[in-house]
Design a protein around this motif. Sequence first.
Motif, PDB file in Angstrom:
ATOM      1  N   SER A 141       0.860  -1.193   0.000  1.00  9.82           N
ATOM      2  CA  SER A 141       0.000   0.000   0.000  1.00  9.82           C
ATOM      3  C   SER A 141       0.890   1.235   0.000  1.00  9.82           C
ATOM      4  O   SER A 141       2.104   1.137   0.271  1.00  9.82           O
ATOM      5  N   MET A 158       0.552   3.509   2.214  1.00 10.19           N
ATOM      6  CA  MET A 158       0.834   3.680   3.638  1.00 10.19           C
ATOM      7  C   MET A 158       2.065   2.882   4.074  1.00 10.19           C
ATOM      8  O   MET A 158       2.897   3.383   4.833  1.00 10.19           O
ATOM      9  N   PHE A 192      -4.033  13.981   3.737  1.00  9.42           N
ATOM     10  CA  PHE A 192      -4.715  12.805   4.263  1.00  9.42           C
ATOM     11  C   PHE A 192      -4.032  12.405   5.581  1.00  9.42           C
ATOM     12  O   PHE A 192      -2.816  12.547   5.714  1.00  9.42           O
ATOM     13  N   THR A 243      -0.469  10.732   6.241  1.00  5.97           N
ATOM     14  CA  THR A 243       0.837  11.402   6.276  1.00  5.97           C
ATOM     15  C   THR A 243       1.366  11.507   7.719  1.00  5.97           C
ATOM     16  O   THR A 243       2.434  10.950   8.007  1.00  5.97           O
ATOM     17  N   SER A 274       0.832   5.819  -4.102  1.00 10.61           N
ATOM     18  CA  SER A 274      -0.202   4.857  -3.736  1.00 10.61           C
ATOM     19  C   SER A 274      -0.857   4.344  -5.012  1.00 10.61           C
ATOM     20  O   SER A 274      -1.114   5.111  -5.937  1.00 10.61           O
ATOM     21  N   HIS A 296      -3.761   2.586  -4.690  1.00 12.02           N
ATOM     22  CA  HIS A 296      -5.092   2.225  -4.198  1.00 12.02           C
ATOM     23  C   HIS A 296      -6.128   2.442  -5.308  1.00 12.02           C
ATOM     24  O   HIS A 296      -5.916   3.246  -6.223  1.00 12.02           O
ATOM     25  N   TYR A 310      -9.286  18.547   2.150  1.00 10.51           N
ATOM     26  CA  TYR A 310      -9.208  17.910   3.474  1.00 10.51           C
ATOM     27  C   TYR A 310      -9.879  18.837   4.470  1.00 10.51           C
ATOM     28  O   TYR A 310      -9.256  19.768   4.956  1.00 10.51           O
TER      29      TYR A 310
HETATM   30  C1  LIG Z   1      -3.977   7.788  -0.721  1.00  9.74           C
HETATM   31  C2  LIG Z   1      -3.009   8.490   0.128  1.00  9.74           C
HETATM   32  C3  LIG Z   1      -2.210   7.783   1.047  1.00  9.74           C
HETATM   33  C4  LIG Z   1      -2.430   6.325   1.389  1.00  9.74           C
HETATM   34  O1  LIG Z   1      -2.226   5.416   0.370  1.00  9.74           O
HETATM   35  P1  LIG Z   1      -2.826   3.924   0.534  1.00  9.74           P
HETATM   36  O2  LIG Z   1      -2.340   3.211  -0.689  1.00  9.74           O
HETATM   37  O3  LIG Z   1      -4.316   4.046   0.567  1.00  9.74           O
HETATM   38  O4  LIG Z   1      -2.261   3.349   1.779  1.00  9.74           O
HETATM   39  C5  LIG Z   1      -1.247   8.484   1.753  1.00  9.74           C
HETATM   40  N1  LIG Z   1      -1.063   9.817   1.569  1.00  9.74           N
HETATM   41  C6  LIG Z   1      -1.821  10.540   0.715  1.00  9.74           C
HETATM   42  C7  LIG Z   1      -1.560  12.005   0.551  1.00  9.74           C
HETATM   43  C8  LIG Z   1      -2.836   9.901  -0.029  1.00  9.74           C
HETATM   44  O5  LIG Z   1      -3.575  10.623  -0.869  1.00  9.74           O
END
Ligand SMILES: *Cc1c(COP(=O)(O)O)cnc(C)c1O
Length: 377
Positions: free
Chosen positions: A67, A69, A93, A96, A188, A190, A322
């Motif tokens: 991920s 993260m 998000f 961070t 990421s 995701h 945010y």
């Molecule tokens: C999406 C995102 C993450 C987390 O990424 P994941 O793959 O969902 O763990 C971290 N930081 C920012 C700024 C994001 O937009």
Amino acid sequence: MEPLRLVKRRSEVMPPWRSQFPRMRYFAHRFDECLASGDVTNYGKYNKEFEEALTLYLQAPTVTFSSGMSALTTMLMAADVAGGEVICPSFTFCATPHAIRLAGATPVFADISTEHMTINPHEVEKKITPLTRAILGVDVYGMCCDYDWLTRIGRERGIKVMFDSAPAFGSSYNGDTIGHYGDGQIFSFHASKPFSTMEGGALCSRNKELMEKAKEIRHFGSDAVGNVSGVGLNGKMMEVCALVGLQNLETFPQDSLNRTAAASLLRRKLSGIKGMRVQRAPLCQSPIWMFRPIHIETNFGMSRDEVVNLLRSFDIIVRKDYSMPCHKMPIYNRGETLIITEKYASQVVSLPVYNDMTEHEMDRIAAALHNIQQGKF
Ligand SMILES: *Cc1c(COP(=O)(O)O)cnc(C)c1O
């Protein structure tokens, strides 16, 4: 032959994000082979192939993660920030500052710039103390922070500079695809991001020492011969995710062009609405635009929250990223005030952008906002 992309039955509701995945048949035989052999994870051949493809695309050594993260936490751990402070924006998000905490350091929030919504290097300089171990810029909405200025500050002060570029895979800065800036950048993959492997992430860095450490941390802190040299986690990407990534990377050059074109056309369609401002990026970069943020200013005639609720009545579901800035979250709240962060948190709306966005969808957003502004709803 059917088209590579799944042709979706479009519902009338516009979601905040819409992912694009390849049809199963394009990688089914390779996935089946993984299942038959049992080579489903632990740096299998498709993971290696994907890392090579990413390294080529990003022009920087790249390793995959489970991920964004896990990539971010690992990068900070590898940079040895434990016991110190890491300066980051609050307008990001929550992942961070969470990653900074998990890496054993304290997040110190710096305000963002009025013009670009990314961390303000002037404010970063004010927050540097003898405990500062790193500056962590964030590429919110896929807009790059000021890499040049931040890396200059880092060089002058002997502090590492890294980037949480989670939403920005495919953005370019000074004409270059990002990935090789600072001491490290993470992405990421995701499902909500412009380029996706379902779940997944990557770390890119030209800093060999950091990359070697990161690879150990990704694998329980254990080195190539299996000695455990430090604390680690499990950050491995599964083969099925690498297969989806390989397939998506093939079409991404075109997908990203479609996406950036949609983001520009959407901006043009949104011009001329009183009290509403579309966020623009600095001229030296071309963001991938995970979202296209707009500002609902006081002369719009109603609050941002009212606008978001009314958009819902037009079947357009948007986020307010945010709208709870991290320094206001109970776990991070130390009673400090960040003027620009708080102002933008109260007026931003993250409009959707999709890789396969249609002009009809852009028109729907523009028409809804025009109508809302004129009280026609
Ligand atoms: C999406 C995102 C993450 C987390 O990424 P994941 O793959 O969902 O763990 C971290 N930081 C920012 C700024 C994001 O937009």
